[in-house]
Design an enzyme around this catalytic site. Structure first.
Site, PDB file in Angstrom:
ATOM      1  N   ALA A  32     -12.404   7.400   1.925  1.00  0.00           N
ATOM      2  CA  ALA A  32     -13.371   7.729   2.970  1.00  0.00           C
ATOM      3  C   ALA A  32     -14.238   8.904   2.541  1.00  0.00           C
ATOM      4  CB  ALA A  32     -12.648   8.064   4.276  1.00  0.00           C
ATOM      5  N   ASP A 158       1.783  13.955   1.288  1.00  0.00           N
ATOM      6  CA  ASP A 158       0.665  14.393   0.451  1.00  0.00           C
ATOM      7  C   ASP A 158       0.350  15.872   0.697  1.00  0.00           C
ATOM      8  OD1 ASP A 158      -1.314  14.210  -1.435  1.00  0.00           O
ATOM      9  OD2 ASP A 158      -2.795  13.288  -0.106  1.00  0.00           O
TER      10      ASP A 158
END
Length: 247
Positions: A32, A158
């Site tokens: 994105a 993450d």
């Protein structure tokens, strides 16, 4: 998300996007791109936010669409000072987007590199406060339950300096639950590693299960990097790096 800089990359757009106006492009990642945006409402109401818009070439890929939607669903369950808040999941002209809180500041990665570029270390009190804030945000995520009170066993997967955002008041917020794992939502047969390799926990690399401790390991590697300016395991190539971490 990779931060962008310079007059061309961060130039004003002033493009309408649904009920938002895209002000400028902040950066892009593998799935994105992000924009600073303004949300307009009645009686002159205006609010800055961030629009995370899925890349056009992935718009028809159901795998990435589901990852994108899941990020919004997961993050929307979290209401905590140290987690970036989600406002809306929507679609404009076939482009899926997430509207989220705008953190007026920078990532700990950008802040640290800025200090090192000037020949300075990151102040220890800043590091400790930032890591403590991130730990509080992760704690809220790890303890999250569904509407029936059943623990979700959420793992971010993450955690790295890029996904810890510090605002101008010095408060750090955890960003980007795009690869987060809910215990009941993912097949155990999947062996695709999620997250940035230098920050992955050894047990995750070895396929020995994943829980909240893996996020804390990644947070520890992040703190090590902020303090020392280097990673605890730093060898060229992904495979040698993975081997170095597990050994």
């Amino acid at each position: 998300m990779t931060e962008t800089s310079g007059p061309n990359k961060a130039s004003s757009l002033n493009q309408p996007f649904g009920r938002y106006t895209l002000v400028r492009r902040l950066g892009a990642g593998g799935m994105a791109e992000a924009f600073l945006a303004q949300m307009d409402g009645p009686s002159g109401f205006k609010k800055l936010c961030v629009i995370k818009r899925m890349l056009a070439h992935l718009a028809d890929d159901e795998h990435y669409l589901e990852m994108f939607r899941r990020e919004a669903r997961v993050a929307a369950l979290l209401t905590h000072t140290n987690v970036v808040q989600i406002y809306e999941l929507g679609e404009v002209d076939g482009a899926a987007f997430i509207a989220m809180e705008y953190v007026d500041g920078a990532s700990t990665s950008a802040l640290a590199r800025r200090a090192w570029h000037r020949g300075r270390s990151v102040p220890m009190e800043v590091i400790c406060c930032s890591i403590a804030d991130a730990a509080l945000g992760l704690g809220a995520a790890h303890e999250l339950c569904d509407s029936d009170g059943v623990p979700l066993h959420l793992v971010h997967r993450d955690i790295s300096p890029d996904n810890l955002m510090m605002n101008k008041e010095g408060i750090t917020k955890v960003l980007d639950f795009g690869v987060a794992k809910i215990a009941s939502s993912e097949k155990t047969a999947t062996r695709e590693l999620k997250g940035k390799i230098p920050f992955l926990a050894p047990e995750y690399i070895l396929g020995r299960g994943l829980d909240a401790r893996s996020d804390l390991y990644s947070l520890g590697v992040t703190m090590y990097w902020l303090v020392t300016g280097k990673r605890p395991f730093n060898v060229p190539g992904d495979l040698p790096l993975l081997e170095s971490i597990v050994k």
